[in-house]
Scaffold this active site. Structure first.
Site, mmCIF file in Angstrom:
data_model
loop_
_atom_site.group_PDB
_atom_site.id
_atom_site.type_symbol
_atom_site.label_atom_id
_atom_site.label_comp_id
_atom_site.label_asym_id
_atom_site.label_seq_id
_atom_site.Cartn_x
_atom_site.Cartn_y
_atom_site.Cartn_z
ATOM 1 N N GLY A 139 4.377 17.442 0.667
ATOM 2 C CA GLY A 139 5.415 17.664 -0.782
ATOM 3 C C GLY A 139 4.879 17.852 -2.171
ATOM 4 O O GLY A 139 4.965 17.371 -3.140
ATOM 5 N N ALA A 140 4.251 19.509 -1.829
ATOM 6 C CA ALA A 140 3.047 19.947 -3.352
ATOM 7 C C ALA A 140 4.172 20.976 -4.266
ATOM 8 O O ALA A 140 3.481 21.369 -4.778
ATOM 9 C CB ALA A 140 2.307 20.557 -2.726
ATOM 10 N N ARG A 167 6.596 19.600 -5.837
ATOM 11 C CA ARG A 167 7.054 19.154 -7.295
ATOM 12 C C ARG A 167 6.188 18.165 -7.222
ATOM 13 O O ARG A 167 5.909 17.710 -6.902
ATOM 14 C CB ARG A 167 8.341 18.833 -7.165
ATOM 15 N N ASN A 177 2.203 12.894 0.748
ATOM 16 C CA ASN A 177 2.446 12.686 -0.411
ATOM 17 C C ASN A 177 3.878 12.662 -0.531
ATOM 18 O O ASN A 177 4.728 12.116 -1.054
ATOM 19 C CB ASN A 177 2.117 13.814 -1.542
ATOM 20 N N SER A 203 3.792 2.922 -2.567
ATOM 21 C CA SER A 203 4.514 2.999 -4.279
ATOM 22 C C SER A 203 3.996 1.062 -4.170
ATOM 23 O O SER A 203 4.125 0.695 -2.884
ATOM 24 C CB SER A 203 5.687 3.212 -3.220
ATOM 25 N N TYR A 213 12.267 1.635 2.503
ATOM 26 C CA TYR A 213 11.649 2.564 1.783
ATOM 27 C C TYR A 213 10.376 1.760 1.724
ATOM 28 O O TYR A 213 9.007 2.157 1.965
ATOM 29 C CB TYR A 213 11.834 3.492 0.176
ATOM 30 N N ALA A 228 8.412 1.598 5.358
ATOM 31 C CA ALA A 228 7.386 2.600 5.061
ATOM 32 C C ALA A 228 6.496 2.416 4.630
ATOM 33 O O ALA A 228 5.722 2.452 4.804
ATOM 34 C CB ALA A 228 8.520 3.612 5.171
ATOM 35 N N LYS A 229 6.567 2.135 2.710
ATOM 36 C CA LYS A 229 5.257 2.058 2.053
ATOM 37 C C LYS A 229 4.384 0.916 2.197
ATOM 38 O O LYS A 229 2.821 0.834 2.087
ATOM 39 C CB LYS A 229 5.748 2.097 0.097
ATOM 40 N N ILE A 277 6.126 6.957 -12.120
ATOM 41 C CA ILE A 277 5.443 8.288 -12.921
ATOM 42 C C ILE A 277 6.270 8.857 -13.086
ATOM 43 O O ILE A 277 7.441 9.394 -12.287
ATOM 44 C CB ILE A 277 4.143 8.760 -11.424
HETATM 45 N N1 LIG Z 1 7.108 9.202 -8.981
HETATM 46 C C1 LIG Z 1 7.599 7.470 -8.641
HETATM 47 O O1 LIG Z 1 7.718 6.757 -9.854
HETATM 48 C C2 LIG Z 1 7.150 7.348 -7.646
HETATM 49 C C3 LIG Z 1 6.618 6.029 -7.463
HETATM 50 C C4 LIG Z 1 5.949 4.995 -6.116
HETATM 51 C C5 LIG Z 1 5.358 6.014 -5.343
HETATM 52 N N2 LIG Z 1 5.641 7.439 -5.171
HETATM 53 C C6 LIG Z 1 5.749 8.540 -4.240
HETATM 54 O O2 LIG Z 1 5.157 10.025 -4.732
HETATM 55 C C7 LIG Z 1 5.085 10.648 -3.612
HETATM 56 C C8 LIG Z 1 6.169 11.753 -4.835
HETATM 57 O O3 LIG Z 1 6.655 11.609 -4.797
HETATM 58 P P1 LIG Z 1 6.774 11.376 -6.768
HETATM 59 O O4 LIG Z 1 7.794 11.062 -7.593
HETATM 60 O O5 LIG Z 1 5.998 13.323 -6.801
HETATM 61 O O6 LIG Z 1 8.724 12.774 -6.302
HETATM 62 P P2 LIG Z 1 8.988 14.643 -6.463
HETATM 63 O O7 LIG Z 1 10.618 14.531 -5.684
HETATM 64 O O8 LIG Z 1 8.866 15.129 -7.641
HETATM 65 O O9 LIG Z 1 8.421 15.571 -5.513
HETATM 66 C C9 LIG Z 1 8.074 15.031 -4.004
HETATM 67 C C10 LIG Z 1 8.650 16.157 -3.463
HETATM 68 O O10 LIG Z 1 8.648 16.304 -1.498
HETATM 69 C C11 LIG Z 1 9.002 17.180 -1.702
HETATM 70 N N3 LIG Z 1 9.396 15.984 -0.263
HETATM 71 C C12 LIG Z 1 10.528 15.358 0.222
HETATM 72 N N4 LIG Z 1 10.443 15.233 1.696
HETATM 73 C C13 LIG Z 1 9.983 15.792 2.304
HETATM 74 C C14 LIG Z 1 9.871 16.545 3.390
HETATM 75 N N5 LIG Z 1 10.482 15.773 4.552
HETATM 76 N N6 LIG Z 1 9.185 17.896 3.623
HETATM 77 C C15 LIG Z 1 8.461 18.260 2.617
HETATM 78 N N7 LIG Z 1 8.104 17.956 1.899
HETATM 79 C C16 LIG Z 1 9.235 17.040 1.322
HETATM 80 C C17 LIG Z 1 10.636 17.054 -2.567
HETATM 81 O O11 LIG Z 1 11.027 18.143 -1.482
HETATM 82 C C18 LIG Z 1 9.387 17.096 -3.215
HETATM 83 O O12 LIG Z 1 9.206 18.320 -4.400
HETATM 84 C C19 LIG Z 1 6.198 10.482 -2.920
HETATM 85 O O13 LIG Z 1 5.834 9.388 -1.196
HETATM 86 C C20 LIG Z 1 7.071 9.009 -3.545
HETATM 87 O O14 LIG Z 1 7.414 8.014 -2.715
HETATM 88 C C21 LIG Z 1 6.417 8.396 -6.258
#
Ligand SMILES: NC(=O)c1ccc[n+]([C@@H]2O[C@H](COP(=O)([O-])OP(=O)(O)OC[C@H]3O[C@@H](n4cnc5c(N)ncnc54)[C@H](O)[C@@H]3O)[C@@H](O)[C@H]2O)c1
Length: 272
Positions: free
Chosen positions: A13-14, A16, A90, A152, A165, A168-169, A198
């Protein structure tokens, strides 16, 4: 010299958000990075950005839920860079509903991407990790490898509308603590980082109905502006974190400075 020279990392998931910021920071520290994301364009962009700053990275686009993806990622790490030291699980998204409106597909999709895919990636990595650790031990060397699983506060504390979610988390924290015990003998430190708010695409403050397509499903993204403002007021530091601040917390667990920390969960919430 970077603090991660000669280290090889996989970040899922790198393309974005937090994963993107982390891949760039790992590369800046000298690590060779396998960049995975569902979306090809963003994956290539991150690899291009790392290479243009003199770093090393290889793209591997596709869904982490594809049962063949973990083997592909581990294969790429060893073919391109000869080893694997850091794995950051991630990749992910959210697909919210109250329980009475949540379908089984919706529940399973979250377990697949946030728990089963990370488990599969660790399983796929276990052979190379065991082989390399044995070779190192025979040379009288000890290299601490690192796994960081992204959780999370929905998982650690619960959150209405996210029974899929949050389950899973929470599960990924159990997986991390178990692997810390199982893989200590292979010199792998395994930790979890649970984020609060975030600011990424996932949590973009919007009153528009924005949709993304994930492996055939159309899923809303973003959070109503009013909800984001309420969250910010509850955060002692008064704002959401940036992707770079979030990546910094994950980087801590990847650096040699944290080699003796394993089986831990940290919440990165601005004090919430
Ligand atoms: N942003 C927040 O506030 C927050 C809070 C708690 C946890 N998280 C966790 O942090 C991690 C990153 O999230 P983020 O906020 O950077 O979101 P984001 O949407 O900016 O980035 C997540 C990336 O994961 C990719 N992705 C999704 N499903 C995928 C798959 N099946 N295979 C490969 N790539 C996949 C997406 O295309 C995206 O580029 C996630 O696990 C999210 O649950 C984020």
């Amino acid at each position: 010299m970077g603090r991660l020279d000669r280290r090889v990392a996989i970040v899922t998931g790198a393309g974005r958000g937090i994963g993107r910021a982390l891949a760039i920071r790992l590369a800046r520290e000298g690590a060779c990075v396998i960049v995975n994301d569902l979306d090809g364009g963003p994956t290539e962009d991150v690899v291009g950005e790392i290479r243009s700053s003199g770093g090393q990275a290889v793209a591997c686009a596709g869904s982490i839920t594809d049962p063949e993806m973990p083997e592909r990622l581990v294969g790429l790490a060893t073919e391109a860079f000869g080893d694997l030291h850091i794995i950051v699980n991630n990749a992910g998204y959210t697909w919210d509903s109250v329980i009475q409106k949540m379908s089984e597909d919706q529940f399973d999709a979250m377990i697949d991407v946030h728990l089963k895919a990370p488990w599969r990636l660790l399983k796929a990595a276990s052979e190379i990790i065991r082989i390399k650790t044995k070779e190192e031990a025979n040379r009288g060397e000890e290299i601490i490898r690192k796994v960081v699983n992204i959780s999370s506060i929905a998982g650690t504390r619960g959150n209405a509308g996210q029974s899929n979610y949050a389950s899973a988390k929470a599960g990924i924290v159990g997986l991390s603590r178990t692997m810390a015990k199982e893989w200590g003998r292979y010199k792998v430190a395994v930790n979890s980082v649970a984020f609060g708010l975030i600011e990424t695409r996932l949590t973009e403050a919007t009153d528009e109905k924005k949709l993304i397509n994930v492996t055939g499903n159309t899923i809303p993204v973003g959070v109503p502006v009013q909800n984001i403002e309420a969250m910010k007021q509850a955060i002692p530091l008064g704002r959401g974190g940036t992707p770079d601040e979030a990546a910094g917390a994950v980087l801590l667990f990847c650096l040699p400075e944290s080699d003796y920390i394993s089986g831990q969960l940290i919440e990165v919430t601005g004090g919430f």
